[in-house]
Design an enzyme around this catalytic site. Structure first.
Site, PDB file in Angstrom:
ATOM      1  CB  SER A 141      -0.874  -0.005   1.258  1.00  8.03           C
ATOM      2  OG  SER A 141      -1.505   1.237   1.442  1.00  8.03           O
ATOM      3  CE1 TYR A 154      -3.790  -2.204   5.300  1.00 11.46           C
ATOM      4  CE2 TYR A 154      -3.438   0.142   4.980  1.00 11.46           C
ATOM      5  CZ  TYR A 154      -3.681  -1.118   4.457  1.00 11.46           C
ATOM      6  OH  TYR A 154      -3.810  -1.281   3.110  1.00 11.46           O
TER       7      TYR A 154
END
Ligand SMILES: NC(=O)c1ccc[n+]([C@@H]2O[C@H](COP(=O)([O-])OP(=O)(O)OC[C@H]3O[C@@H](n4cnc5c(N)ncnc54)[C@H](OP(=O)(O)O)[C@@H]3O)[C@@H](O)[C@H]2O)c1
Length: 262
Positions: A141, A154
């Site tokens: 990401s 995350y």
């Protein structure tokens, strides 16, 4: 596409589902992995109905659960109907202050995003290296490029993935085994609703579709690229992020996160 059979984790929704559909359209046989077996069966039926004799297996498994992970690991390493493309796509992340998250949510995030991804990648690279051929895709990401307050766990799991992918790509350079890391930015999927993210104010120009991300990811993998940041706007942001002094980036992100959570 050069692959014979791909295993895609997180194929029941979002980016993983889009990748499975694009691989199927290119004639790649598939193993679909996620927890929701009904959704996987439905997708498998749709893909088989394409009529080209495509083989689609469904493997319903919870990657946060040791038994589920072991079942997928066994399938990745199996010599029967061998896997020559592993797409590590399943992932999740909860938004909110670290101290306010449930301990189980933290474990689940690390379990799926890090532990399962590492174990499946390990199983794949071991067998692919022995066979002398294969590809692994790691879905990371843009969040991997810096610490992100309010999605700290995350972002840290994604930083782990980007670092791992970079190193593994180099370990296998000049062989027919390759590792490609994909860094999407905001993508319209079920991800933010599942992780209770509040992104209502984010401009629509900042988003990509799952189909667009999947296409860029598979193109990069087909070309054995080490890494791809999907979307032009994300590539520009990544360049800014790499040039801006760390302290400035940290201050901007911290200020913005504290302001939104007050
Ligand atoms: N959406 C974004 O803005 C964005 C941005 C950057 C990176 N990403 C990354 O892209 C990847 C795909 O996310 P997405 O946006 O497509 O999200 P999504 O729509 O929520 O899909 C997530 C997929 O992962 C599966 N999954 C979740 N937990 C699992 C578990 N414990 N075991 C097995 N499968 C599990 C889900 O299936 P089941 O519920 O059926 O298990 C689903 O198929 C993730 O790694 C995410 O971090 C997303």
């Amino acid at each position: 596409m050069q692959w014979e059979r791909g295993l895609v984790t997180g194929a029941s929704a979002g980016i993983g589902r889009a990748m499975a559909m694009q691989l199927a359209a290119a004639g790649v046989d598939l193993v679909l992995v996620a927890r929701n077996g009904d959704r996987l069966e439905e997708l498998a039926e749709e893909l088989r109905a394409g009529g080209s004799g495509l083989e689609v297996e469904v493997l319903a498994a919870d990657l946060a659960d040791p038994a589920g992970l072991a079942a997928v690991e066994d399938r990745v390493a199996s010599d029967e109907a061998p896997i020559d493309l592993l797409v590590n796509n399943a992932g999740l992340g909860y938004e909110g202050p670290f101290h306010a998250q449930e301990a189980d949510q933290v474990s689940e995030t690390i379990g799926v995003n890090v532990l399962a991804l590492v174990r499946l990648t390990h199983a794949a690279l071991k067998t692919m290296t022995a066979r002398g051929k294969g590809q692994v895709v790691l879905v990371s990401s843009m969040a991997s490029l810096q610490g992100l307050p309010m999605t700290a766990v995350y972002a840290a799991t994604k930083a782990f993935i980007t670092s791992l992918g970079e190193a593994l790509h180099e370990e296998h350079k000049s062989t027919d085994v390759t590792v490609t890391t994909v860094l999407p930015g905001l993508t319209r999927t079920e991800f933010h609703e599942r992780g209770r993210w509040d992104l209502g104010n984010w401009p629509s120009a900042g988003w990509q579709s799952a189909d667009a991300v999947a296409a860029e990811a598979l193109r990069a993998a087909a070309n054995s690229r080490p890494e791809v940041v999907t979307g032009l706007h994300n590539r520009l942001l990544a360049v800014f992020s790499s040039k801006a002094p760390r302290g400035i980036r940290r201050s901007i992100l911290g200020w913005n996160a504290r302001r939104n959570w007050r």
